[in-house]
Design a protein around this motif. Structure first.
Motif, PDB file in Angstrom:
ATOM      1  N   CYS A 119       0.860  -1.182   0.000  1.00  0.00           N
ATOM      2  CA  CYS A 119       0.000   0.000   0.000  1.00  0.00           C
ATOM      3  C   CYS A 119       0.901   1.238   0.000  1.00  0.00           C
ATOM      4  CB  CYS A 119      -0.908   0.016   1.227  1.00  0.00           C
ATOM      5  SG  CYS A 119      -1.898   1.517   1.382  1.00  0.00           S
ATOM      6  N   PRO A 120       0.771   2.109  -0.984  1.00  0.00           N
ATOM      7  CA  PRO A 120       1.650   3.279  -1.054  1.00  0.00           C
ATOM      8  C   PRO A 120       1.327   4.356  -0.020  1.00  0.00           C
ATOM      9  CG  PRO A 120       0.020   3.388  -2.785  1.00  0.00           C
ATOM     10  CD  PRO A 120      -0.158   2.053  -2.104  1.00  0.00           C
ATOM     11  N   ASN A 121       0.150   4.280   0.572  1.00  0.00           N
ATOM     12  CA  ASN A 121      -0.284   5.304   1.508  1.00  0.00           C
ATOM     13  C   ASN A 121       0.258   5.073   2.925  1.00  0.00           C
ATOM     14  OD1 ASN A 121      -1.725   7.680   1.992  1.00  0.00           O
ATOM     15  ND2 ASN A 121      -3.493   6.549   2.725  1.00  0.00           N
ATOM     16  N   CYS A 122       0.297   3.818   3.386  1.00  0.00           N
ATOM     17  CA  CYS A 122       0.679   3.554   4.784  1.00  0.00           C
ATOM     18  C   CYS A 122       1.734   2.465   4.950  1.00  0.00           C
ATOM     19  CB  CYS A 122      -0.564   3.172   5.588  1.00  0.00           C
ATOM     20  SG  CYS A 122      -1.232   1.550   5.179  1.00  0.00           S
ATOM     21  N   ASP A 123       2.293   1.950   3.880  1.00  0.00           N
ATOM     22  CA  ASP A 123       3.324   0.902   3.903  1.00  0.00           C
ATOM     23  C   ASP A 123       2.830  -0.457   4.377  1.00  0.00           C
ATOM     24  OD1 ASP A 123       5.258   2.543   2.836  1.00  0.00           O
ATOM     25  OD2 ASP A 123       5.992   3.196   4.786  1.00  0.00           O
ATOM     26  N   TYR A 124       1.505  -0.676   4.435  1.00  0.00           N
ATOM     27  CA  TYR A 124       0.978  -2.004   4.741  1.00  0.00           C
ATOM     28  C   TYR A 124       1.277  -2.914   3.557  1.00  0.00           C
ATOM     29  CZ  TYR A 124      -2.402  -5.748   5.566  1.00  0.00           C
ATOM     30  OH  TYR A 124      -2.988  -6.967   5.753  1.00  0.00           O
ATOM     31  N   GLY A 125       1.628  -4.150   3.830  1.00  0.00           N
ATOM     32  CA  GLY A 125       1.909  -5.092   2.761  1.00  0.00           C
ATOM     33  C   GLY A 125       1.443  -6.485   3.098  1.00  0.00           C
ATOM     34  N   PHE A 126       1.276  -7.296   2.069  1.00  0.00           N
ATOM     35  CA  PHE A 126       0.929  -8.701   2.256  1.00  0.00           C
ATOM     36  C   PHE A 126       1.502  -9.518   1.119  1.00  0.00           C
ATOM     37  CE2 PHE A 126      -2.559  -6.948  -0.183  1.00  0.00           C
ATOM     38  CZ  PHE A 126      -2.876  -7.926  -1.105  1.00  0.00           C
ATOM     39  N   VAL A 127       1.515 -10.831   1.300  1.00  0.00           N
ATOM     40  CA  VAL A 127       2.093 -11.759   0.340  1.00  0.00           C
ATOM     41  C   VAL A 127       0.984 -12.623  -0.237  1.00  0.00           C
ATOM     42  CG1 VAL A 127       3.693 -13.697   0.072  1.00  0.00           C
ATOM     43  CG2 VAL A 127       4.293 -11.791   1.549  1.00  0.00           C
ATOM     44  N   GLN A 128       1.084 -12.902  -1.523  1.00  0.00           N
ATOM     45  CA  GLN A 128       0.145 -13.786  -2.207  1.00  0.00           C
ATOM     46  C   GLN A 128       0.958 -14.894  -2.868  1.00  0.00           C
ATOM     47  OE1 GLN A 128      -1.697 -12.042  -5.659  1.00  0.00           O
ATOM     48  NE2 GLN A 128      -3.567 -13.183  -5.303  1.00  0.00           N
ATOM     49  N   ILE A 129       0.593 -16.153  -2.574  1.00  0.00           N
ATOM     50  CA  ILE A 129       1.266 -17.295  -3.197  1.00  0.00           C
ATOM     51  C   ILE A 129       0.214 -18.125  -3.916  1.00  0.00           C
ATOM     52  CG2 ILE A 129       2.632 -19.388  -2.844  1.00  0.00           C
ATOM     53  CD1 ILE A 129       3.779 -18.085  -0.341  1.00  0.00           C
ATOM     54  N   ASP A 130       0.354 -18.204  -5.236  1.00  0.00           N
ATOM     55  CA  ASP A 130      -0.530 -18.988  -6.092  1.00  0.00           C
ATOM     56  C   ASP A 130      -2.007 -18.666  -5.845  1.00  0.00           C
ATOM     57  OD1 ASP A 130      -0.857 -20.782  -8.187  1.00  0.00           O
ATOM     58  OD2 ASP A 130      -1.109 -22.484  -6.839  1.00  0.00           O
ATOM     59  N   GLY A 131      -2.318 -17.370  -5.713  1.00  0.00           N
ATOM     60  CA  GLY A 131      -3.694 -16.930  -5.556  1.00  0.00           C
ATOM     61  C   GLY A 131      -4.206 -16.877  -4.120  1.00  0.00           C
ATOM     62  N   ILE A 132      -3.451 -17.383  -3.157  1.00  0.00           N
ATOM     63  CA  ILE A 132      -3.847 -17.351  -1.739  1.00  0.00           C
ATOM     64  C   ILE A 132      -3.018 -16.258  -1.069  1.00  0.00           C
ATOM     65  CG2 ILE A 132      -3.955 -18.635   0.418  1.00  0.00           C
ATOM     66  CD1 ILE A 132      -3.977 -21.199  -1.351  1.00  0.00           C
ATOM     67  N   ASP A 133      -3.695 -15.314  -0.368  1.00  0.00           N
ATOM     68  CA  ASP A 133      -2.933 -14.218   0.204  1.00  0.00           C
ATOM     69  C   ASP A 133      -3.123 -14.106   1.711  1.00  0.00           C
ATOM     70  OD1 ASP A 133      -5.143 -12.292   0.790  1.00  0.00           O
ATOM     71  OD2 ASP A 133      -5.324 -12.240  -1.374  1.00  0.00           O
ATOM     72  N   THR A 134      -2.126 -13.482   2.352  1.00  0.00           N
ATOM     73  CA  THR A 134      -2.153 -13.299   3.807  1.00  0.00           C
ATOM     74  C   THR A 134      -3.057 -12.148   4.210  1.00  0.00           C
ATOM     75  OG1 THR A 134      -0.194 -11.873   3.714  1.00  0.00           O
ATOM     76  CG2 THR A 134       0.174 -14.218   4.114  1.00  0.00           C
TER      77      THR A 134
END
Length: 55
Positions: free
Chosen positions: A35-50
């Motif tokens: 997220c460019p606004n607040c630096d939140y991030g998550f990972v997606q592996i083969d269509g499943i994301d955190t």
């Protein structure tokens, strides 16, 4: 895969995430979204994301 993803950020409410990195694993493609606004991030592996996991 695109460089942007429309999804709501749980921290700030921003609706656009940007692809920060990607690599191929034996499980599938791993993509990091940011997220460019607040630096939140998550990972997606083969269509499943955190991002879908609630603490």
């Amino acid at each position: 895969m695109s460089m942007e993803r429309d999804d709501e950020c749980p921290n700030c409410g921003e609706v656009t995430f940007y692809r920060a990195a990607s690599t191929t694993l034996h499980l599938g493609e791993k993509v990091k979204w940011h997220c460019p606004n607040c630096d939140y991030g998550f990972v997606q592996i083969d269509g499943i994301d955190t991002n879908a996991i609630e603490a």
